[in-house]
Design a protein around this motif. Structure first.
Motif, PDB file in Angstrom:
ATOM      1  N   THR A  41       7.479  37.977 112.045  1.00 40.35           N
ATOM      2  CA  THR A  41       6.383  38.819 111.571  1.00 40.35           C
ATOM      3  C   THR A  41       5.892  39.618 112.776  1.00 40.35           C
ATOM      4  OG1 THR A  41       4.601  37.263 112.072  1.00 40.35           O
ATOM      5  CG2 THR A  41       5.696  36.999 109.939  1.00 40.35           C
ATOM      6  N   ASP A  46       3.292  39.165 114.257  1.00 35.83           N
ATOM      7  CA  ASP A  46       2.536  38.262 115.116  1.00 35.83           C
ATOM      8  C   ASP A  46       3.348  37.151 115.766  1.00 35.83           C
ATOM      9  OD1 ASP A  46       0.174  39.636 114.465  1.00 35.83           O
ATOM     10  OD2 ASP A  46      -0.062  38.442 112.635  1.00 35.83           O
ATOM     11  N   VAL A 103       8.803  33.049 113.092  1.00 37.35           N
ATOM     12  CA  VAL A 103       8.488  31.992 112.132  1.00 37.35           C
ATOM     13  C   VAL A 103       9.607  30.965 112.030  1.00 37.35           C
ATOM     14  CG1 VAL A 103       7.933  31.542 109.719  1.00 37.35           C
ATOM     15  CG2 VAL A 103       7.044  33.586 110.830  1.00 37.35           C
ATOM     16  N   LYS A 131       7.222  40.336  97.581  1.00 34.81           N
ATOM     17  CA  LYS A 131       6.360  39.179  97.789  1.00 34.81           C
ATOM     18  C   LYS A 131       6.929  38.012  97.000  1.00 34.81           C
ATOM     19  CE  LYS A 131       1.582  37.701  97.467  1.00 34.81           C
ATOM     20  NZ  LYS A 131       0.201  38.137  97.250  1.00 34.81           N
ATOM     21  N   ILE A 163       6.475  34.836 101.584  1.00 35.28           N
ATOM     22  CA  ILE A 163       6.307  36.059 102.370  1.00 35.28           C
ATOM     23  C   ILE A 163       5.623  37.123 101.519  1.00 35.28           C
ATOM     24  CG2 ILE A 163       8.291  35.573 103.861  1.00 35.28           C
ATOM     25  CD1 ILE A 163       9.826  37.751 102.352  1.00 35.28           C
ATOM     26  N   ASP A 164       5.027  38.079 102.189  1.00 35.87           N
ATOM     27  CA  ASP A 164       4.318  39.158 101.514  1.00 35.87           C
ATOM     28  C   ASP A 164       5.108  40.465 101.530  1.00 35.87           C
ATOM     29  OD1 ASP A 164       2.150  37.521 100.910  1.00 35.87           O
ATOM     30  OD2 ASP A 164       1.172  37.926 102.818  1.00 35.87           O
ATOM     31  N   GLY A 222       8.828  42.720 103.033  1.00 30.14           N
ATOM     32  CA  GLY A 222       9.453  43.064 104.299  1.00 30.14           C
ATOM     33  C   GLY A 222      10.846  43.619 104.097  1.00 30.14           C
ATOM     34  N   ALA A 266       9.321  40.259 108.203  1.00 26.59           N
ATOM     35  CA  ALA A 266       8.336  40.015 107.146  1.00 26.59           C
ATOM     36  C   ALA A 266       6.995  40.625 107.520  1.00 26.59           C
ATOM     37  CB  ALA A 266       8.184  38.520 106.892  1.00 26.59           C
ATOM     38  N   GLU A 267       6.304  41.191 106.522  1.00 23.94           N
ATOM     39  CA  GLU A 267       4.976  41.730 106.772  1.00 23.94           C
ATOM     40  C   GLU A 267       4.031  40.629 107.220  1.00 23.94           C
ATOM     41  OE1 GLU A 267       3.719  43.921 103.333  1.00 23.94           O
ATOM     42  OE2 GLU A 267       5.516  45.156 103.374  1.00 23.94           O
ATOM     43  N   SER A 268       4.054  39.524 106.500  1.00 22.25           N
ATOM     44  CA  SER A 268       3.270  38.347 106.874  1.00 22.25           C
ATOM     45  C   SER A 268       3.755  37.154 106.071  1.00 22.25           C
ATOM     46  CB  SER A 268       1.762  38.579 106.651  1.00 22.25           C
ATOM     47  OG  SER A 268       1.507  38.743 105.278  1.00 22.25           O
ATOM     48  N   ILE A 269       3.402  35.988 106.539  1.00 17.48           N
ATOM     49  CA  ILE A 269       3.724  34.752 105.848  1.00 17.48           C
ATOM     50  C   ILE A 269       2.489  34.320 105.081  1.00 17.48           C
ATOM     51  CG2 ILE A 269       4.418  32.341 106.141  1.00 17.48           C
ATOM     52  CD1 ILE A 269       6.622  34.323 106.839  1.00 17.48           C
TER      53      ILE A 269
END
Length: 85
Positions: free
Chosen positions: A7, A9, A12, A44, A64-65, A67, A80-83
């Motif tokens: 992600t 950030d 993962v 998603k 995941i959201d 990606g 991925a955009e975010s988990i």
């Protein structure tokens, strides 16, 4: 094959897997060893990873959201955009 999920950030997941199932825009799709090269958006939903752990299959799930996934030479890279929770 080698899978990496990252992600913006953090990293993962990194490691060898037997298969991976992703939530595609038009339905889920599975990646197996020696898959043809591919770049696809992912929606998603749930990512299901199957790998051997001490000679037993182990399933790992990530929500995941959305990606992008790239498959090339038995390496899968998921941006991925975010988990999700």
């Amino acid at each position: 094959m080698y899978l990496e999920i990252i992600t913006p950030d953090e990293s993962v997941f990194e490691g060898e897997v037997d298969s991976a199932i992703f939530p595609g825009s038009d339905g889920s799709f599975q990646i197996l060893n020696d898959h043809a090269p591919l770049v696809s958006s992912v929606g998603k939903g749930d990512v299901k990873i199957v790998r051997q752990q001490e000679n037993k299959p182990e399933e790992i799930h990530f929500s995941i959201d959305g990606g992008v996934v790239e498959v090339l030479n038995n390496k899968i890279l998921v941006l991925a955009e975010s988990i999700g929770e």
